[in-house]
Design a protein around this motif. Structure first.
Motif, PDB file in Angstrom:
ATOM      1  N   GLN A 284       0.827  -1.198   0.000  1.00  0.00           N
ATOM      2  CA  GLN A 284       0.000   0.000   0.000  1.00  0.00           C
ATOM      3  C   GLN A 284       0.865   1.253   0.000  1.00  0.00           C
ATOM      4  O   GLN A 284       0.569   2.229  -0.695  1.00  0.00           O
ATOM      5  CB  GLN A 284      -0.924  -0.008   1.221  1.00  0.00           C
ATOM      6  CG  GLN A 284      -1.908   1.158   1.261  1.00  0.00           C
ATOM      7  CD  GLN A 284      -2.847   1.062   2.442  1.00  0.00           C
ATOM      8  OE1 GLN A 284      -2.724   0.163   3.268  1.00  0.00           O
ATOM      9  NE2 GLN A 284      -3.782   1.978   2.538  1.00  0.00           N
ATOM     10  N   GLN A 285       1.964   1.218   0.771  1.00  0.00           N
ATOM     11  CA  GLN A 285       2.862   2.361   0.806  1.00  0.00           C
ATOM     12  C   GLN A 285       3.518   2.578  -0.550  1.00  0.00           C
ATOM     13  O   GLN A 285       3.639   3.713  -1.031  1.00  0.00           O
ATOM     14  CB  GLN A 285       3.926   2.144   1.886  1.00  0.00           C
ATOM     15  CG  GLN A 285       4.891   3.302   2.039  1.00  0.00           C
ATOM     16  CD  GLN A 285       4.208   4.572   2.498  1.00  0.00           C
ATOM     17  OE1 GLN A 285       3.245   4.516   3.261  1.00  0.00           O
ATOM     18  NE2 GLN A 285       4.673   5.714   2.016  1.00  0.00           N
ATOM     19  N   HIS A 286       3.961   1.495  -1.201  1.00  0.00           N
ATOM     20  CA  HIS A 286       4.578   1.617  -2.528  1.00  0.00           C
ATOM     21  C   HIS A 286       3.576   2.155  -3.542  1.00  0.00           C
ATOM     22  O   HIS A 286       3.921   2.964  -4.399  1.00  0.00           O
ATOM     23  CB  HIS A 286       5.114   0.261  -2.985  1.00  0.00           C
ATOM     24  CG  HIS A 286       6.421  -0.112  -2.362  1.00  0.00           C
ATOM     25  ND1 HIS A 286       7.584   0.603  -2.583  1.00  0.00           N
ATOM     26  CD2 HIS A 286       6.759  -1.124  -1.513  1.00  0.00           C
ATOM     27  CE1 HIS A 286       8.572   0.063  -1.913  1.00  0.00           C
ATOM     28  NE2 HIS A 286       8.106  -0.981  -1.250  1.00  0.00           N
ATOM     29  N   SER A 287       2.315   1.692  -3.419  1.00  0.00           N
ATOM     30  CA  SER A 287       1.292   2.166  -4.344  1.00  0.00           C
ATOM     31  C   SER A 287       1.032   3.660  -4.153  1.00  0.00           C
ATOM     32  O   SER A 287       0.892   4.412  -5.110  1.00  0.00           O
ATOM     33  CB  SER A 287      -0.001   1.366  -4.139  1.00  0.00           C
ATOM     34  OG  SER A 287      -1.021   1.848  -4.980  1.00  0.00           O
ATOM     35  N   THR A 288       1.004   4.104  -2.882  1.00  0.00           N
ATOM     36  CA  THR A 288       0.799   5.525  -2.597  1.00  0.00           C
ATOM     37  C   THR A 288       1.952   6.361  -3.162  1.00  0.00           C
ATOM     38  O   THR A 288       1.736   7.407  -3.778  1.00  0.00           O
ATOM     39  CB  THR A 288       0.676   5.738  -1.083  1.00  0.00           C
ATOM     40  OG1 THR A 288      -0.419   4.958  -0.588  1.00  0.00           O
ATOM     41  CG2 THR A 288       0.435   7.194  -0.766  1.00  0.00           C
ATOM     42  N   ASN A 289       3.170   5.877  -2.952  1.00  0.00           N
ATOM     43  CA  ASN A 289       4.330   6.599  -3.482  1.00  0.00           C
ATOM     44  C   ASN A 289       4.294   6.671  -5.004  1.00  0.00           C
ATOM     45  O   ASN A 289       4.647   7.698  -5.599  1.00  0.00           O
ATOM     46  CB  ASN A 289       5.623   5.918  -3.024  1.00  0.00           C
ATOM     47  CG  ASN A 289       5.818   5.997  -1.527  1.00  0.00           C
ATOM     48  OD1 ASN A 289       5.223   6.856  -0.863  1.00  0.00           O
ATOM     49  ND2 ASN A 289       6.631   5.107  -0.988  1.00  0.00           N
ATOM     50  N   PHE A 290       3.870   5.575  -5.631  1.00  0.00           N
ATOM     51  CA  PHE A 290       3.789   5.545  -7.093  1.00  0.00           C
ATOM     52  C   PHE A 290       2.783   6.577  -7.619  1.00  0.00           C
ATOM     53  O   PHE A 290       3.043   7.300  -8.572  1.00  0.00           O
ATOM     54  CB  PHE A 290       3.411   4.138  -7.537  1.00  0.00           C
ATOM     55  CG  PHE A 290       3.323   3.975  -9.034  1.00  0.00           C
ATOM     56  CD1 PHE A 290       4.470   3.967  -9.802  1.00  0.00           C
ATOM     57  CD2 PHE A 290       2.096   3.836  -9.660  1.00  0.00           C
ATOM     58  CE1 PHE A 290       4.396   3.823 -11.174  1.00  0.00           C
ATOM     59  CE2 PHE A 290       2.015   3.694 -11.027  1.00  0.00           C
ATOM     60  CZ  PHE A 290       3.172   3.687 -11.787  1.00  0.00           C
ATOM     61  N   ARG A 291       1.601   6.657  -6.950  1.00  0.00           N
ATOM     62  CA  ARG A 291       0.592   7.634  -7.377  1.00  0.00           C
ATOM     63  C   ARG A 291       1.093   9.061  -7.187  1.00  0.00           C
ATOM     64  O   ARG A 291       0.849   9.939  -8.025  1.00  0.00           O
ATOM     65  CB  ARG A 291      -0.707   7.408  -6.602  1.00  0.00           C
ATOM     66  CG  ARG A 291      -1.456   6.137  -7.018  1.00  0.00           C
ATOM     67  CD  ARG A 291      -2.883   6.164  -6.490  1.00  0.00           C
ATOM     68  NE  ARG A 291      -2.900   6.161  -5.036  1.00  0.00           N
ATOM     69  CZ  ARG A 291      -2.932   5.064  -4.299  1.00  0.00           C
ATOM     70  NH1 ARG A 291      -2.957   3.875  -4.896  1.00  0.00           N
ATOM     71  NH2 ARG A 291      -2.957   5.126  -2.990  1.00  0.00           N
ATOM     72  N   GLU A 292       1.786   9.307  -6.074  1.00  0.00           N
ATOM     73  CA  GLU A 292       2.312  10.650  -5.838  1.00  0.00           C
ATOM     74  C   GLU A 292       3.357  11.018  -6.896  1.00  0.00           C
ATOM     75  O   GLU A 292       3.397  12.162  -7.367  1.00  0.00           O
ATOM     76  CB  GLU A 292       2.930  10.729  -4.443  1.00  0.00           C
ATOM     77  CG  GLU A 292       1.887  10.640  -3.324  1.00  0.00           C
ATOM     78  CD  GLU A 292       2.534  10.655  -1.953  1.00  0.00           C
ATOM     79  OE1 GLU A 292       3.779  10.615  -1.901  1.00  0.00           O
ATOM     80  OE2 GLU A 292       1.800  10.717  -0.953  1.00  0.00           O
TER      81      GLU A 292
END
Length: 488
Positions: A284-292
């Motif tokens: 989830q953290q990697h996905s959030t970073n990717f979207r940002e």
């Protein structure tokens, strides 16, 4: 028994303290008093550590049981006091006392002898059958021998049958011999240096590992799994050692042995949910970073487009045609003194090629609008690079979960593929001989030495279970641990 107190200027665990004692006394007193050799031969027992932590310090008590004479025991106590570091932290060890446990054993022996004499006087002398059984049990205990060039303690049937039972120490082999189990061999405890004779036996025979019911037993199994194949696993009841078991408990433990795959499933069942939760949080953290990162790139591209629009020259406007919805009638006043005839011509459909009528310099400017300079166009490779790195970091996180509990490490290429998977003890030597590594994932501790070697090899990321304190930060290297997440 040596009883010592210690104080460490940092937070460490029991395995760190035990490793420091073994490592800093190795070769100090020669082979005859080396702690590893003494433990293999059963002359010293397992080191017990009582740890307490307060603030940023660790202190406690160390217990080292030994079956040596008084002089040799005191020499070992002095060697323990020579330990001055545990990991990166300074430490001090001081022997509190050296207890003569043999005196207590002698007292118990005398009390037991008195009890036996009373029992002998109050009962009949055993018949010939009972005497034969007593003698036979004593003979069984004396049948212990050695196996291989390492002189490993073993039963007489180790090299004859098709099955072999691997135990930790000499005392375990003696206990099994007394209970008619004659195919046991001792490996010497939780050590990373598994004897070659054990490895050869595993290649030829069916292997059952019989370990104590504590954390040390799990460490023995993990050490063996790195170098040989195990068929079955048997464990003593929780909190008990093999050498303490009665005949009934030994038979029950061996009958209820489980295949290795089933044992690993049972061993990991308690950790499965926690590992799954951690993995979900990391993804989830990697996905959030990717979207940002995507949003940041979109905003940057929008700013670039705005700057390009500001640099575009204004093209000449075509003359405005009279509106068809409001036609001009004859007799109406004409603007700017135009005549009827002029207006009749202007009423015709107005079709004009602005580029053909435009001046040469404007046409050239218009051409430049159609073919932008290469520097104004972002290369696709550079646009895709952050996306590729984010995907690779996600693979590293998954790899860290896959390696949990294996004591192994993986080396990754820049495209995210695994180059090698090796035991942790071979990691540093392998890195010195390998080029083109992008990242390291290991089921262990990230040390300062590993970080320095990674910087020399231009490695971009290291993922591990936890990390030792670092004297300084390295922004060009990503450090990530299960305990702390990304280390800034």
């Amino acid at each position: 028994m040596v009883v010592a107190k210690f104080s460490i200027d940092g937070l460490v665990d029991k395995p760190d303290i035990i490793g420091a004692v073994f490592g800093q006394t190795e070769g100090l007193l020669g082979d005859q008093l080396d702690l590893r050799e003494l433990q293999k031969s059963g002359k010293i027992g397992r080191i017990e550590i009582d740890v307490n932590q307060s603030g940023s310090k660790t202190f406690g008590k160390l217990l080292l049981p030994a079956s040596l004479d008084r002089v040799e025991t005191c020499i070992l106590g002095a060697a323990v006091e020579s330990v001055d570091r545990v990991g990166p932290f300074e430490a001090s060890f001081a022997v509190d006392r050296v207890e003569d446990t043999r005196a207590e054993k002698r007292r118990k022996i005398l009390d037991r002898a008195k009890s036996l004499i009373k029992q002998l006087l109050s009962t009949e002398i055993p018949d010939s059958k009972e005497l034969a059984e007593m003698v036979q049990n004593e003979v069984k205990a004396s049948e212990i021998g050695t196996y291989g060039p390492e002189n490993l303690p073993a039963g007489p049937e180790v090299g004859k049958g098709n099955e072999v039972i691997i135990v930790e120490g000499r005392a375990d082999v003696i206990t099994l011999l007394k209970n008619d189990v004659t195919n046991a061999i001792a490996v010497g405890g939780a050590t990373s240096n598994i004897p070659k004779s054990i490895i050869d036996l595993a290649n030829e025979k069916e292997i059952t590992v019989f370990v104590d019911g504590d954390r040390g037993g799990n460490l023995v199994i993990r050490s063996l799994l790195n170098v040989l194949e195990i068929d079955y696993v048997a464990r003593a009841p929780d909190g008990k050692e093999v050498e303490e078991l009665a005949r009934k408990e030994i038979i029950k433990a061996l009958r209820t042995k489980v295949p290795l795959d089933q044992y690993l499933g049972l061993d990991k069942a308690q950790k499965q949910q926690a590992a799954t939760n951690r993995k979900e949080r990391e993804m989830q953290q990697h996905s959030t970073n990717f979207r940002e990162q995507n949003r940041d790139r979109e905003r940057e591209h929008e700013r670039d487009r705005e700057r390009q629009r500001e640099q575009v020259p204004i093209r000449p406007q075509a003359p405005q045609m009279p509106s068809q919805s409001a036609p001009f009638h004859r007799g109406q006043a004409l603007p700017d003194g135009q005549s009827d005839e002029d207006f009749n011509i202007s009423e015709k459909p107005f079709i004009k090629d602005l580029r053909a009528d435009a001046p040469d310099d404007e046409a050239e400017n218009d051409g430049r609008l159609q073919t932008m300079e290469p520097s104004q166009i972002e290369p696709r490779e550079e646009q895709a690079k952050p996306i590729l790195e984010s995907v690779i970091l996600g693979q590293l996180s998954n790899g860290l979960s896959d390696l949990s509990g294996t004591l192994r490490s993986r080396l990754y290429a820049p495209d995210g593929n695994v180059v090698k998977e090796i035991p942790i003890r071979e990691l540093l030597s392998t890195l010195q001989d390998t080029r083109g590594i992008y990242a390291i994932v290991l089921d262990g501790v990230i040390t300062q030495r590993l970080v320095e070697l990674a910087l020399e090899r231009n490695i971009k990321a290291i993922y591990g279970i936890r990390a030792n304190p670092m004297p300084r930060r390295h922004p060009e290297l990503i450090l990530y641990t299960k305990e702390q997440g990304k280390i800034e």
